[in-house]
Write an enzyme that holds these catalytic residues in place. Structure first.
Site, PDB file in Angstrom:
ATOM      1  N   ILE A  32      69.366  47.140  42.101  1.00  0.00           N
ATOM      2  CA  ILE A  32      70.444  46.865  41.025  1.00  0.00           C
ATOM      3  C   ILE A  32      72.074  47.653  40.495  1.00  0.00           C
ATOM      4  O   ILE A  32      72.760  47.532  40.184  1.00  0.00           O
ATOM      5  CB  ILE A  32      69.592  47.464  39.177  1.00  0.00           C
ATOM      6  CG1 ILE A  32      69.903  46.813  37.960  1.00  0.00           C
ATOM      7  CG2 ILE A  32      68.575  48.982  39.198  1.00  0.00           C
ATOM      8  CD1 ILE A  32      70.379  44.751  37.943  1.00  0.00           C
ATOM      9  N   LYS A  46      67.518  49.450  31.917  1.00  0.00           N
ATOM     10  CA  LYS A  46      66.187  49.404  31.192  1.00  0.00           C
ATOM     11  C   LYS A  46      65.048  48.729  31.825  1.00  0.00           C
ATOM     12  O   LYS A  46      65.227  48.586  33.277  1.00  0.00           O
ATOM     13  CB  LYS A  46      66.829  47.779  30.592  1.00  0.00           C
ATOM     14  CG  LYS A  46      66.924  46.403  31.388  1.00  0.00           C
ATOM     15  CD  LYS A  46      65.490  45.698  32.029  1.00  0.00           C
ATOM     16  CE  LYS A  46      65.948  44.930  32.814  1.00  0.00           C
ATOM     17  NZ  LYS A  46      64.320  44.080  33.902  1.00  0.00           N
TER      18      LYS A  46
END
Length: 312
Positions: free
Chosen positions: A16, A92
């Protein structure tokens, strides 16, 4: 590099970070990549450290840290950075528990730091328009279908199957972050069924029921076993038409008419860093835990079902 660019350090150089954070920092007029903290990876041309503590000691001019590590280890790192007066951006989900995030929010406030709990799906192209369109409508049924292939998105990542890793709620919380953003009023979890592979500690599938005021009812279907095309859809029935968000919020249709169209994930992280720049300029934190609260409620209310073993 310009004098107005704020250096930001990335902690954790996994998929990510490489795919989303690094390109968005590079594209931002407000930031530059100031350092990388990773035990196993490095980046050419950027100072690299094996520990956050080492970076904090040697880079006093880096005021912001982006944490891209699994949620189970995020609290200690965020606490360390905030305690040293650094501003923190959280991938998140913002933590492995609600109490962790609340503690970090209190610490940021007491130390005069900015804490930003990000929800990247809220920055998808169709989400702001959907929120605007729903604001003055009576909402009836909402159906969420969020099905994807865990082997594609998390190959060999064992932390997602460990306590605190959320399992299918790792993608499912993206849907919940959109839901809590676009609905004009909150909803409450009423029931859940959770499928746990018999060899794993987190669920691979979940079916959720939620209710709000009036006729508002939400059903959600999360599954990590889908192969082929992925499904990230939210359908909202209202008194004045049908709204559909597809592609994870990238595509918006109202009464079968295309309103906006963009590639999934396109510009979501650009939006995150744009918001972070605004928060830093204003000296203001943004910590919304409502998506994580829905996950916690589902785990509290959920009926546990045993599924077949899952192996990568």
């Amino acid at each position: 590099m310009t004098a107005t660019e704020t250096p930001v350090a990335i902690v954790g150089l996994g998929k990510i970070a490489v795919d989303q954070h690094v390109p968005s920092i590079a594209a931002s007029p407000a930031f530059r990549l100031g350092a990388v903290i990773s035990r196993h990876a490095s980046m050419k041309g950027v100072p690299c450290y094996s520990s956050l503590g080492d970076m904090l000691a040697k880079e006093p001019d880096i005021p912001a840290v982006a944490l891209c590590v699994p949620p189970q280890v995020r609290f200690d790192l965020a606490h360390e950075a905030l305690s040293k007066g650094r501003n923190v951006l959280l991938e998140k989900p913002p933590g492995a528990s609600l109490s962790e995030v609340e503690a970090l929010s209190d610490l940021a406030k007491s130390n005069g730091c900015v804490l930003f709990a990000t929800w990247h799906s809220r920055f998808a192209k169709g989400v702001p328009r959907a929120k605007e369109w729903l604001a003055n409508r009576e909402i009836g049924k909402v159906m969420i279908t969020w099905r994807e292939d865990v082997r594609h998105w998390h190959p060999g990542q064992q932390w997602i199957w460990q306590p605190g890793g959320l399992g299918v709620f790792d993608p499912g919380i993206n849907a919940l972050s959109i839901l809590t953003e676009i609905l004009p009023a909150p909803v409450q979890m009423t029931a859940a069924e959770l499928e746990f592979p018999e060899n794993r500690d987190t669920p691979i599938a979940a079916r959720l029921s939620m209710r709000g005021s009036g006729k508002l009812a939400v059903e959600a279907d999360f599954d990590w076993r889908q192969t082929g095309p992925q499904t990230w859809n939210i359908e909202v029935e209202t008194d004045r038409g049908l709204l559909r968000l597809t592609g994870g919020g990238a595509h918006l249709e109202i009464d079968s008419r295309d309103v906006t169209d963009a590639e999934a994930l396109q510009s979501e992280y650009d939006g995150i860093y744009g918001r972070f720049a605004d928060l830093l300029r204003e000296g203001r934190s943004e910590v919304d835990v409502s998506p994580l609260r829905h996950v916690a409620d589902a785990l509290m209310l959920g009926k546990r079902l045993v599924a077949a073993p899952f192996n990568d």
